[in-house]
Design an enzyme around this catalytic site. Structure first.
Site, mmCIF file in Angstrom:
data_model
loop_
_atom_site.group_PDB
_atom_site.id
_atom_site.type_symbol
_atom_site.label_atom_id
_atom_site.label_comp_id
_atom_site.label_asym_id
_atom_site.label_seq_id
_atom_site.Cartn_x
_atom_site.Cartn_y
_atom_site.Cartn_z
ATOM 1 N N HIS A 370 0.811 -1.217 0.000
ATOM 2 C CA HIS A 370 0.000 0.000 0.000
ATOM 3 C C HIS A 370 0.839 1.259 0.000
ATOM 4 C CE1 HIS A 370 -3.674 -2.340 1.597
ATOM 5 N NE2 HIS A 370 -3.544 -2.399 0.302
ATOM 6 N N CYS A 683 1.863 -5.087 -25.269
ATOM 7 C CA CYS A 683 1.670 -4.264 -24.081
ATOM 8 C C CYS A 683 2.552 -4.668 -22.889
ATOM 9 C CB CYS A 683 0.207 -4.284 -23.656
ATOM 10 S SG CYS A 683 -0.376 -5.912 -23.202
HETATM 11 C C1 PEP Z 1 2.031 -9.085 -19.685
HETATM 12 O O1 PEP Z 1 2.021 -10.200 -19.166
HETATM 13 O O2 PEP Z 1 2.903 -8.728 -20.503
HETATM 14 C C2 PEP Z 1 1.007 -8.091 -19.332
HETATM 15 C C3 PEP Z 1 0.953 -6.928 -19.938
HETATM 16 O O3 PEP Z 1 0.154 -8.398 -18.319
HETATM 17 P P1 PEP Z 1 0.534 -8.239 -16.776
HETATM 18 O O4 PEP Z 1 1.855 -7.547 -16.697
HETATM 19 O O5 PEP Z 1 -0.573 -7.469 -16.164
HETATM 20 O O6 PEP Z 1 0.579 -9.665 -16.339
#
Ligand code: PEP
Ligand code: MG
Length: 756
Positions: A370, A683
């Site tokens: 937190h 991503c």
């Molecule tokens: C990933 O696994 O690359 C992703 C973007 O998801 P997270 O980091 O939330 O697991």
């Protein structure tokens, strides 16, 4: 032993120790009498006390049963032998067969070879191990949990005697390594990026417990009740006065915290400890010590957070009991402060004048704690897991905190100081320039557009879409707001939240990812499983498919939030196309239900899958026939491809995201998606590193989603790039047999004046 027997024996032991403590003997003589009492009352042949001295050693200070001549002679390094191990771990140890334990080290001068069993506990004051108290027996004795508890309580009494500085000088009790003027570089883990220069301020709750044994337990219960009421009042104040404009999750974090403060289990245990004859403050401390000892080695980040919260609350409660609340939270006048703490809770951080807090260094700390969430909301850089930070950084030291690389420079030389001052200025100027350039599109010098979206989870992330001119939100991690809430949000609450996200995006696309819970992301209100490999366990879509009601509610809320606008939804951790199919069917059912019941529906709908599991890559063609879009989650994909835990510090540099193997896989994905006419984005965190992003663009990615503060640097990279040259280079470079092409890429960027 029977409870009542334990209870009476315990009171007897405590009252004898109290008499010694109140007596006029010098401290060493008192220590000598105390070891005698412990040995007698605990039916042990040996009781010894080792105290910590400068140079990280433990010295035998008093004994009953070992040779007297060993006192002040026998010394062990921290970590050496069983006693050293207890000090190093800060945890008790009870062994029926101590001599065959791998850490056992025989000190012949003590005459201990005849004792087979050993039980020892650390002497801890203000979070620091000051020594060890241990008992030994000749026979193989199994010490009970009750006996460990008794010895721990005795260690609390001893801690106050030791911390008073009468036995070992205070200067030795707070050892600093090396000479104070030597510059040091410490390493830790970045919990919030950023750069700061300031003056170290040590955060230590100044709590001294003088009275351990209660005269009247009724009075102690009443004192506890009053202090708890006061503590709740002060937490309410913090919530009321510091909240406006900080965002909902931030508030949720503190609400959770307030809820823990009202935890009946915790308060009952303190009450029980008072019943055994302790004062209210000693009881709070005892329960805190127990929790700390029990959870010391828990690696589950969520559980550890709860432990930190409880520790923080124990300190607050102690301050209320001892009338010292608020005393320890002053920052020295006129300086930019960098706070150094073992760990702290969110409310403690907010007790400081946060406007003057430039950075935070924690000996412990985790990304999901937190305090880290609150610090991120306040844009304070944080470095955690900096070993022995409190003993190596002195109050008043100049400290440079490099949150980007997880390093701390203590008492830096003029040279380093200047370099960082320049860096800081450049960084500030750069950030300002990135904001100023937010309207410049991310287009390469040869005219290729790269979409740059942000990854978001907290509402405080969302203004960055406009601030840095991002193209939208490429990954909205819905589990993040869930994690900060005390209850599972219902459909309406979720609808409001998702509608706010869409509002912030102001017409730019948002990709909502359904809950990625399970594994290490456990919700406070959700069942948890003990799994050996949680990252590969019951998480994400797997939970959703087994408990479809949860997913359906979430999809319903998303459909409603996006009424008359565009909705993009994707599912995490899909390992088999059938799972995607099933989830998509649930989505269609929800859509039909909404159409029947209420309308209006979203204007456009797109349902995608995250590509994070190698098995799904092997089914890519069938997936592409069914999914509207693909988002490559390289964090998990690399973790599963290399069988390398993404959270492990040791693994961090073993496999590179720029390895030819990984780049070949990513390149194959983008090519097949393009051939199938299905849009693909990426991503994972690598998209936020300009060099990695350059490689991704070079193998064909045109849509990246990255942390908000990386948008500016990655845009600058794209705008300085001539893609034609890079593509040819990437083809060639990937043929190498080396494990990474990072060095080659850095040279390429340098030669072609690409901003990385
Ligand atoms: C990933 O696994 O690359 C992703 C973007 O998801 P997270 O980091 O939330 O697991
Ligand atoms: Mg993932």
């Amino acid at each position: 032993m029977h409870y009542r027997q334990t209870f009476l024996a315990f009171r007897h032991l405590l009252s004898r120790i109290r008499d010694v403590m109140a007596g006029a003997d010098d401290p060493e003589a008192r220590l000598g009498r105390i070891v005698g009492i412990i040995a007698e009352e605990m039916a042990a042949e040996v009781c010894s006390i080792y105290l910590r001295r400068a140079g990280e050693v433990l010295e035998l200070f008093a004994t009953r049963g070992l040779r007297e001549s060993a006192v002040h002679y026998t010394r062990l390094r921290i970590g050496e032998g069983l006693i050293g191990e207890i000090a190093a771990s800060g945890r008790p140890l009870a062994l029926a067969d101590a001599q065959h334990h791998p850490s056992f080290v025989l000190r012949p001068e003590t005459g201990e070879e005849i004792y087979q069993s050993l039980m020892g506990v650390p002497i801890i004051a203000r979070g620091r191990v000051l020594g060890v108290v241990a008992v030994q027996n000749q026979e193989r004795r199994q010490y009970s949990d009750d006996e460990i508890e008794v010895l721990q309580t005795v260690a609390m009494v001893l801690a106050e005697l030791v911390a008073s500085g009468e036995l070992v000088s205070r200067a030795e009790l707070t050892p600093t390594e090396g000479i104070a003027v030597t510059p040091l570089r410490l390493e830790g883990v970045s919990l919030n990026a950023g750069l700061a220069i300031g003056t170290a301020v040590q955060h230590r709750p100044r709590i001294t417990i003088r009275r351990i044994v209660a005269d009247d337990t009724g009075i102690e219960h009443e004192r506890l009740r009053r202090a708890v009421t006061e503590m709740h009042g002060s937490l309410d104040d913090i919530l009321e006065h510091t909240m406006p404009g900080r965002g909902d999750e931030y508030r949720d974090v503190l609400e959770t915290y307030r809820m823990i403060a009202a935890d009946v289990g915790w308060l009952r245990r303190i009450g029980d400890a008072i019943d055994t004859g302790l004062t209210a403050e000693a009881a709070v401390q005892k329960v805190a010590n127990e929790i700390r000892a029990r959870f010391h080695q828990v690696s589950d980040p969520i559980l550890r957070e709860r432990v930190y919260d409880l520790e923080d609350l124990s300190n607050r409660l102690l301050q209320h009991l001892l009338g010292s609340i608020g005393e320890s939270h002053e920052l020295p006048e006129g300086v930019d402060a960098i706070l150094v703490a073992r760990n702290m809770g969110p409310a403690e951080l907010l007790d400081y004048d946060v406007g003057r807090l430039k950075g935070l260094i924690l000996e412990e700390g985790s990304f999901n704690a937190h305090v880290s969430i609150v610090a991120r909301a306040l844009d304070i850089p944080v470095i955690g897991q900096v070993r022995r930070a409190l003993s190596r950084i002195e109050a008043g030291d100049t400290v440079i905190l490099d949150g980007q690389h997880g390093q701390v420079f203590v008492r830096p030389s003029e040279h380093i100081r200047e370099a960082f001052a320049t860096n800081l200025e450049i960084r500030n100027r750069k950030q300002a320039a990135y904001v100023a350039e937010r309207d410049a599109p991310a287009v390469t010098r040869d005219g290729v557009r790269v979409m740059l979206n942000i990854n978001a989870g907290l509402l405080v992330d969302l203004p960055h879409v406009a601030e840095f001119g991002a193209d939208g939100v490429g990954l909205y991690r819905t589990e993040v707001p869930f994690m900060a809430r005390t209850e599972l949000p219902d459909v309406e609450n979720q609808r409001v939240l998702y509608a706010r996200v869409l509002d912030y995006a102001a017409g730019k696309p948002v990709v909502f990812r359904t809950l990625d819970i399970g594994g290490d992301k456990v919700l406070p209100h959700w069942e948890r499983l003990a799994e050996e490999n949680p990252a590969m366990g019951w998480r994400a879509i797997r939970v959703a498919l087994d408990r479809p009601a949860l997913l359906r509610q979430q999809l319903r809320a998303m459909i409603r939030a996006a009424a008359l606008t565009d909705l993009k939804v994707m599912f995490p951790m899909v390992a088999d196309v059938e799972e995607f199919r099933f989830a998509r069917r649930l989505f269609d059912q929800e859509l039909q239900r909404e159409a029947r019941l209420r309308g209006p529906l979203p204007r456009t709908l797109r349902v995608g899958a995250m590509l994070e599991v190698p098995a799904l890559v092997l089914q890519l063609d069938s997936l592409l026939a069914e999914a509207d879009f693909i988002s490559v989650g390289t964090n998990d994909l690399a973790q599963f491809l290399f069988a390398s835990d993404r959270g492990s510090a040791r693994m961090a540099s073993r496999y590179d995201s720029l390895s030819p193997v990984f780049l070949d896989l990513l390149s194959d994905i983008v090519r097949r998606c393009r051939n199938a006419g299905v849009s693909v984005s990426l991503c994972g965190e690598m998209a936020g590193r300009p060099l990695d992003a350059m490689a991704l663009v070079g193998i064909g990615y045109r849509d990246l989603s990255l942390p908000p503060f990386a948008v500016g640097p990655v845009r600058a990279m794209v705008r300085s790039l001539a893609l034609g040259q890079l593509e040819a280079f990437m083809q060639e470079a990937r043929l190498t047999r080396e494990p990474t092409i990072r060095t080659k890429l850095v040279a390429f960027a340098r030669d072609h004046a690409i901003t990385i």
